[in-house]
Design a protein around this motif. Sequence first.
Motif, mmCIF file in Angstrom:
data_model
loop_
_atom_site.group_PDB
_atom_site.id
_atom_site.type_symbol
_atom_site.label_atom_id
_atom_site.label_comp_id
_atom_site.label_asym_id
_atom_site.label_seq_id
_atom_site.Cartn_x
_atom_site.Cartn_y
_atom_site.Cartn_z
ATOM 1 N N GLN A 125 0.855 -1.172 0.000
ATOM 2 C CA GLN A 125 0.000 0.000 0.000
ATOM 3 C C GLN A 125 0.901 1.235 0.000
ATOM 4 O O GLN A 125 1.678 1.449 0.922
ATOM 5 C CB GLN A 125 -0.915 0.007 1.237
ATOM 6 N N THR A 126 0.807 2.049 -1.059
ATOM 7 C CA THR A 126 1.614 3.268 -1.173
ATOM 8 C C THR A 126 0.703 4.482 -0.997
ATOM 9 O O THR A 126 -0.517 4.357 -0.828
ATOM 10 C CB THR A 126 2.311 3.318 -2.539
ATOM 11 N N ASP A 127 1.300 5.653 -1.052
ATOM 12 C CA ASP A 127 0.498 6.880 -0.947
ATOM 13 C C ASP A 127 -0.489 6.996 -2.101
ATOM 14 O O ASP A 127 -1.560 7.601 -1.964
ATOM 15 C CB ASP A 127 1.430 8.100 -0.927
ATOM 16 N N ALA A 128 -0.143 6.400 -3.234
ATOM 17 C CA ALA A 128 -1.029 6.457 -4.406
ATOM 18 C C ALA A 128 -2.106 5.378 -4.374
ATOM 19 O O ALA A 128 -2.998 5.362 -5.229
ATOM 20 C CB ALA A 128 -0.200 6.328 -5.681
ATOM 21 N N GLY A 129 -2.031 4.459 -3.401
ATOM 22 C CA GLY A 129 -3.012 3.398 -3.295
ATOM 23 C C GLY A 129 -2.374 2.022 -3.379
ATOM 24 O O GLY A 129 -1.143 1.895 -3.395
ATOM 25 N N PRO A 130 -3.172 0.952 -3.456
ATOM 26 C CA PRO A 130 -2.623 -0.400 -3.536
ATOM 27 C C PRO A 130 -1.820 -0.595 -4.823
ATOM 28 O O PRO A 130 -2.198 -0.110 -5.889
ATOM 29 C CB PRO A 130 -3.863 -1.304 -3.519
ATOM 30 N N ARG A 131 -0.715 -1.318 -4.715
ATOM 31 C CA ARG A 131 0.131 -1.581 -5.869
ATOM 32 C C ARG A 131 0.535 -3.054 -5.847
ATOM 33 O O ARG A 131 0.868 -3.599 -4.802
ATOM 34 C CB ARG A 131 1.372 -0.708 -5.839
ATOM 35 N N THR A 132 0.522 -3.681 -7.030
ATOM 36 C CA THR A 132 0.966 -5.069 -7.165
ATOM 37 C C THR A 132 1.998 -5.166 -8.276
ATOM 38 O O THR A 132 1.908 -4.462 -9.293
ATOM 39 C CB THR A 132 -0.220 -6.002 -7.491
ATOM 40 N N SER A 133 2.985 -6.027 -8.064
ATOM 41 C CA SER A 133 3.996 -6.335 -9.078
ATOM 42 C C SER A 133 3.898 -7.831 -9.356
ATOM 43 O O SER A 133 3.914 -8.644 -8.425
ATOM 44 C CB SER A 133 5.392 -5.982 -8.567
ATOM 45 N N ILE A 134 3.806 -8.204 -10.636
ATOM 46 C CA ILE A 134 3.477 -9.588 -10.990
ATOM 47 C C ILE A 134 4.511 -10.154 -11.955
ATOM 48 O O ILE A 134 4.968 -9.474 -12.885
ATOM 49 C CB ILE A 134 2.068 -9.678 -11.626
ATOM 50 N N TRP A 135 4.896 -11.401 -11.687
ATOM 51 C CA TRP A 135 5.700 -12.200 -12.639
ATOM 52 C C TRP A 135 4.978 -13.526 -12.885
ATOM 53 O O TRP A 135 4.489 -14.137 -11.938
ATOM 54 C CB TRP A 135 7.090 -12.496 -12.053
ATOM 55 N N PRO A 136 4.897 -13.949 -14.127
ATOM 56 C CA PRO A 136 5.379 -13.306 -15.355
ATOM 57 C C PRO A 136 4.476 -12.146 -15.753
ATOM 58 O O PRO A 136 3.308 -12.080 -15.337
ATOM 59 C CB PRO A 136 5.312 -14.430 -16.386
ATOM 60 N N TYR A 137 4.989 -11.241 -16.538
ATOM 61 C CA TYR A 137 4.243 -10.061 -16.934
ATOM 62 C C TYR A 137 3.031 -10.483 -17.770
ATOM 63 O O TYR A 137 3.148 -11.294 -18.684
ATOM 64 C CB TYR A 137 5.146 -9.108 -17.713
ATOM 65 N N GLY A 138 1.898 -9.933 -17.452
ATOM 66 C CA GLY A 138 0.643 -10.321 -18.096
ATOM 67 C C GLY A 138 -0.284 -11.068 -17.154
ATOM 68 O O GLY A 138 -1.485 -11.170 -17.397
ATOM 69 N N GLY A 139 0.284 -11.603 -16.060
ATOM 70 C CA GLY A 139 -0.557 -12.205 -15.028
ATOM 71 C C GLY A 139 -0.881 -13.659 -15.211
ATOM 72 O O GLY A 139 -1.595 -14.247 -14.390
ATOM 73 N N ASN A 140 -0.377 -14.307 -16.272
ATOM 74 C CA ASN A 140 -0.642 -15.736 -16.458
ATOM 75 C C ASN A 140 0.358 -16.572 -15.671
ATOM 76 O O ASN A 140 1.379 -16.074 -15.178
ATOM 77 C CB ASN A 140 -0.574 -16.097 -17.939
ATOM 78 N N LEU A 141 0.084 -17.856 -15.559
ATOM 79 C CA LEU A 141 0.987 -18.785 -14.888
ATOM 80 C C LEU A 141 2.094 -19.216 -15.841
ATOM 81 O O LEU A 141 1.856 -19.381 -17.048
ATOM 82 C CB LEU A 141 0.203 -20.009 -14.391
ATOM 83 N N GLN A 142 3.286 -19.416 -15.287
ATOM 84 C CA GLN A 142 4.450 -19.796 -16.089
ATOM 85 C C GLN A 142 4.827 -21.245 -15.798
ATOM 86 O O GLN A 142 4.966 -21.644 -14.646
ATOM 87 C CB GLN A 142 5.633 -18.883 -15.761
ATOM 88 N N ARG A 143 4.994 -22.051 -16.881
ATOM 89 C CA ARG A 143 5.409 -23.438 -16.719
ATOM 90 C C ARG A 143 6.830 -23.481 -16.142
ATOM 91 O O ARG A 143 7.693 -22.706 -16.526
ATOM 92 C CB ARG A 143 5.383 -24.149 -18.075
ATOM 93 N N ILE A 144 7.050 -24.375 -15.195
ATOM 94 C CA ILE A 144 8.326 -24.420 -14.472
ATOM 95 C C ILE A 144 9.360 -25.250 -15.233
ATOM 96 O O ILE A 144 9.087 -26.374 -15.679
ATOM 97 C CB ILE A 144 8.118 -25.003 -13.058
ATOM 98 N N ASN A 145 10.558 -24.660 -15.387
ATOM 99 C CA ASN A 145 11.756 -25.365 -15.853
ATOM 100 C C ASN A 145 12.950 -24.633 -15.254
ATOM 101 O O ASN A 145 12.784 -23.682 -14.468
ATOM 102 C CB ASN A 145 11.813 -25.438 -17.388
ATOM 103 N N SER A 146 14.133 -25.025 -15.619
ATOM 104 C CA SER A 146 15.321 -24.404 -15.017
ATOM 105 C C SER A 146 15.415 -22.917 -15.350
ATOM 106 O O SER A 146 15.816 -22.099 -14.516
ATOM 107 C CB SER A 146 16.584 -25.129 -15.493
ATOM 108 N N SER A 147 15.011 -22.545 -16.554
ATOM 109 C CA SER A 147 15.080 -21.148 -16.961
ATOM 110 C C SER A 147 14.071 -20.285 -16.197
ATOM 111 O O SER A 147 14.399 -19.191 -15.708
ATOM 112 C CB SER A 147 14.846 -21.032 -18.469
ATOM 113 N N THR A 148 12.831 -20.781 -16.085
ATOM 114 C CA THR A 148 11.807 -19.995 -15.393
ATOM 115 C C THR A 148 12.069 -19.934 -13.893
ATOM 116 O O THR A 148 11.699 -18.959 -13.236
ATOM 117 C CB THR A 148 10.413 -20.586 -15.655
ATOM 118 N N LYS A 149 12.701 -20.942 -13.331
ATOM 119 C CA LYS A 149 13.069 -20.875 -11.913
ATOM 120 C C LYS A 149 14.057 -19.734 -11.667
ATOM 121 O O LYS A 149 13.912 -18.972 -10.701
ATOM 122 C CB LYS A 149 13.671 -22.201 -11.459
ATOM 123 N N SER A 150 15.052 -19.594 -12.547
ATOM 124 C CA SER A 150 16.035 -18.509 -12.401
ATOM 125 C C SER A 150 15.364 -17.159 -12.546
ATOM 126 O O SER A 150 15.641 -16.220 -11.782
ATOM 127 C CB SER A 150 17.148 -18.669 -13.456
#
Length: 326
Positions: free
Chosen positions: A191-216
């Motif tokens: 919660q910032t002075d401008a209101g609630p804020r969220t930061s999401i990975w991966p960008y776009g908000g979908n789920l990312q399949r797990i492998n060695s690259s996505t773990k890093s």
Amino acid sequence: MKKRPDRQIEIFSLSAIDLFAAAMGAFALLTIVLIPYYQKEVRERTPENAIADLARAAETSAVESEIKKKALEQKRAASAANVSDIKSQADKLLAELRAAEAALREKQAEAERAVVVPEPVAELPAPAETPKRALVSFRFLGMKTTKDDIVVALDMNKCMGGHEASIEKAVSRIVDSLQDNHRLKIVGFQQTDAGPRTSIWPYGGNLQRINSSTKSAANRFTKQLTGRFGGSASMLDAFQKMLDGPGESIFLVSDGLPNPRANGGLSPNNLARRITSMNGGRKEIHTVVVGNYFDYQGTVEFMENLSQSNKGQFMALASPTKGVCD
């Protein structure tokens, strides 16, 4: 001696005779007047009249009996006609039934005489066995779940500062425990002075399949989040978004101290009940408290209540360093 002269004695005088005559005339007159009535009553009482009345009554009764007899005969005739119609219909139905039975027997006989040669059926290959889903597909420090779609929710309020190393280690162990059948999303919220804020990975908000690259990539994103701690914990806004988005199991990493001013004025216990109500049993919510949680009353209680009410598990990780709010 002198002799008396003889007297003439009369029994009825002229007046008496006149009276008798008048009375006799009156009687005769009354008799003449009443004779017709006397004769009528006498005639009515005579046996001949009674016989005539009986004859007329017998004649009337005979006529009525004849009418009733004709009506009864008509009813009998109608009943006989109905019985005849019913009998004819029954005979017709019986004949149709017998004809249908004979036709069925003939078809059965034809079917028995016919020789059916079955067409060759190509043998289909046996279906490939679908791999059974593991009863426990993820395990982290004793916490386990059978869900494949995982969301890590990272509290970024300013009091998390000072515990960066412990938080990065906790999230890294969650990510490294995932297998290639899992999908992952990380949500940082504050919660910032401008209101609630969220930061999401991966960008776009979908789920990312797990492998060695996505773990890093997930671990690098976590390190970026720990460098931006500040403000308060807007848990209510974050959970509204996560519960409406993808994911089956949520792992909340927090110090367990939500600020009521950043959560609709709700106390920690009421906030836990509100999140549980919004979830409605749809998703698991696991909680990991990081920091010097034993110094603050209610921290463990809030995180335990939230996980237990949403089919999740609770874990407490002590931090070796002192936080900015300690």
